[in-house]
Each structure stands twice: as C-alpha cells, then as structure tokens.
Enzyme design. Structure first.
Site, short mmCIF file in Angstrom:
data_model
loop_
_atom_site.label_atom_id
_atom_site.label_comp_id
_atom_site.label_asym_id
_atom_site.label_seq_id
_atom_site.Cartn_x
_atom_site.Cartn_y
_atom_site.Cartn_z
CG ASP A 1 -1.91 0.99 1.32
OD1 ASP A 1 -1.71 2.43 0.57
OD2 ASP A 1 -2.65 0.87 2.09
CB VAL A 2 1.44 4.02 -2.14
CG1 VAL A 2 1.80 2.99 -3.53
CG2 VAL A 2 -0.03 4.59 -2.72
CG ASN B 1 0.15 4.38 -12.60
OD1 ASN B 1 -0.30 5.22 -13.51
ND2 ASN B 1 -0.32 3.22 -12.27
CE1 TYR C 1 -7.88 10.90 -10.50
CE2 TYR C 1 -8.29 12.73 -11.74
CZ TYR C 1 -7.48 11.62 -11.54
OH TYR C 1 -6.83 11.17 -12.65
CE LYS D 1 -4.06 11.72 -10.20
NZ LYS D 1 -3.04 10.69 -10.34
CB THR E 1 -7.64 2.86 -16.49
OG1 THR E 1 -8.45 3.79 -15.90
CG2 THR E 1 -6.58 3.18 -17.15
#
Length: 296
Positions: free
Chosen positions: A64-65, A91, A155, A159, A190
């Site tokens: 898990d990042v 990513n 989001y 970002k 995706t």
C-alpha cells in the site's frame, strides 16, 4: 537494427499501481525498452500476471503506497534484489465522484491519501536510490491538476497537489541531477474511467465536454508517451498533446467551469440524482477489500 542499447537498458524502473490499467501498460512498455521492472500494487495475482508478461527480468511487491514503513521495506528489497532504482513512476491512484457534501469522509480522505500522500511516500522511499543513480521520478498527474471539475473534488484536489509536489521536488533535486517530470493525462481507458461511465451524472458531465476533451485514449498509447518521457527525462509530458495549451489559459478555466456548471448541473439533476459513487473502478474495489481484510 544497430544493436545500440537504449537509455533504459539494464536500468531498474519502479512502477506503482502496476497490477492493472496504465501501470500495467507502462510496466510492459518500460520492460520492452530494456528496463528491469519492479512492480508495486495491491493485487498480488494481477501483479504476478503483469510480471510474467514482461520480456525481461521483473519482480513484484504487494504493498500500500500510503504505508510508510511498508514502502521503505519494499525500496530496500528492490535495491537488494534488483539494484538501485534509476526510474520511479508514481502512478497509483484512486477516484470517487459525486457531490462533496454527500461524500463519505473516509472515502474522500482515502483518495487524497493514495493519490497525494502515497506519491510523497513513494518518492521518500526511493529518493536515496534516485540520488545515487541520478535518476528520474515521474509523477502521473491529470488535466484535473490544471483545471478542476465539479463532482470530482477529492480527485481534483489530490491531482493539483501532486503537481505542486512534483514542481517543488524538481527544484529541490535539480542540483543533485535527479530529474522530476509530470505526466498530464486526460481520459485513459482504465477501470477507473469505465467506473466513471457507469454513473449517469459523471457520464453526462463527460459527454458535455468539448469533443477533443472527452476522447478516451488506450492505456498502451498513453504508456508509450510516458515511457518516452522517462527516456528523455522530460519535465512535462502531455497526452493528448493539446493539453499543453491548457497551461496558457489555466487562470481562465475556473470561472469558465463554474459558469458551465451553473447552467448544466440543474439540468443533469433533473435527469438523475447526484449520489456519491464510492471508489471507482476495479482498483478501487480492490483497495476497499484490502483495507477491510479478506472476504470470509
């Protein structure tokens, strides 16, 4: 064929979110250009499938990042098993849609944690190796970094954050000859984007965008452009290319988006209720399952 080795030949490239989508496509593209690939993600079986599809040496780590200790351990493993990383691609990402006021606070926070905090943790874990190799860090961003949209607040916020983070990191590391690039992407085919289209309001919002702005690009096409940016150590890469022009008008975008939303959102609300989507795409479902533990 000249037999000349490419710039990535024999180098170690790390890709997060590599089990599917753009991460998997980018891992394959980097592998085809001679890189030894370290794949990091939440889905062990998906990672293994991508690893086995690569033409050269590769290993995968389920992690898990947002787990600082876990990512530090992965970075040590990569260095010991494959060698120091020359390339790191941040990513891994999640999204959710719907009105901010009705969003689940934990879901909203999770999107920001994975997209922004997870990118910073990834950079911190591999920074010693990038310093040693004078390597390159590529931050996957979005058109949402430049111009925010309604119904995608977590989001867009995350970002915009990763863009600022990458700019700051580039300035800090320039004198150490570590490159930092930003990949600005629009719609990429995706699971996340297919998840967006399953929700009527988000699908309608995308349909109301200008025709070039609503086009969806194959993950393999985007991966080729991002791999080229890695080879060139580019400060910025845009897919599609016209996104570069949005940098020139970004100050004008918020009032334009607000005006359009003021006109369009009431009409959309009459067609379908505005509801929070939860985490979008198969990656989001895997993230939710991973946090609650295995199904019984």
């Amino acid at each position: 064929m000249t037999g000349t080795a490419g710039p990535l030949e024999g180098r170690v490239a790390v890709v997060t979110g590599a089990a599917r989508g753009l991460g998997a496509a980018l891992a394959r593209e980097l592998g085809s250009r001679g890189a030894t690939v370290a794949l990091i993600g939440r889905e062990a079986s998906g990672l293994a499938g991508v690893r086995d599809s690569l033409p050269g040496p590769a290993r995968c780590w389920e992690a898990d990042v947002t787990d600082e200790a876990g990512m530090a351990g992965v970075a040590d493993d990569v260095r010991m098993q494959l060698g120091p990383a020359s390339v790191v691609v941040a990513n891994a990402g999640l999204a959710e849609g719907g009105p901010f006021g009705e969003s689940d606070p934990a879901t909203w926070r999770r999107v920001v944690e994975v997209n922004l905090i997870g990118s910073a943790i990834t950079a911190r874990a591999f920074l010693p190796q990038l310093r040693a190799t004078r390597g390159y860090y590529l931050q996957i961003a979005s058109l949402a970094s430049i111009g925010a949209a309604p119904m995608m607040s977590a989001y867009c916020a995350s970002k915009a954050g990763v863009e600022s983070f990458a700019h700051s990191l580039r300035a800090e590391l320039a004198h150490e000859h570590v490159g930092v690039g930003i990949g600005y992407l629009n719609w990429t085919d995706t699971d996340m984007i297919r998840g967006v289209d399953q929700h009527p309001v988000l699908r309608e919002l995308r349909a109301h965008m200008p025709r070039p702005a609503r086009k969806v690009y194959p993950a393999e096409t985007v991966a080729r452009h991002m791999a080229r940016a890695v080879e060139r150590r580019s400060a910025a890469a845009y897919v599609p290319g016209w996104l570069r022009a949005t940098q020139l008008v970004r100050a004008a975008m918020p009032p334009v988006v607000t005006a359009l939303s003021k006109r369009e959102l009431p009409e959309l609300a009459r067609k379908a209720p505005f509801e929070a989507t939860g985490l979008l795409g198969a990656g989001g479902r895997a993230d939710t399952a991973g946090r609650r533990g295995p199904d019984r």
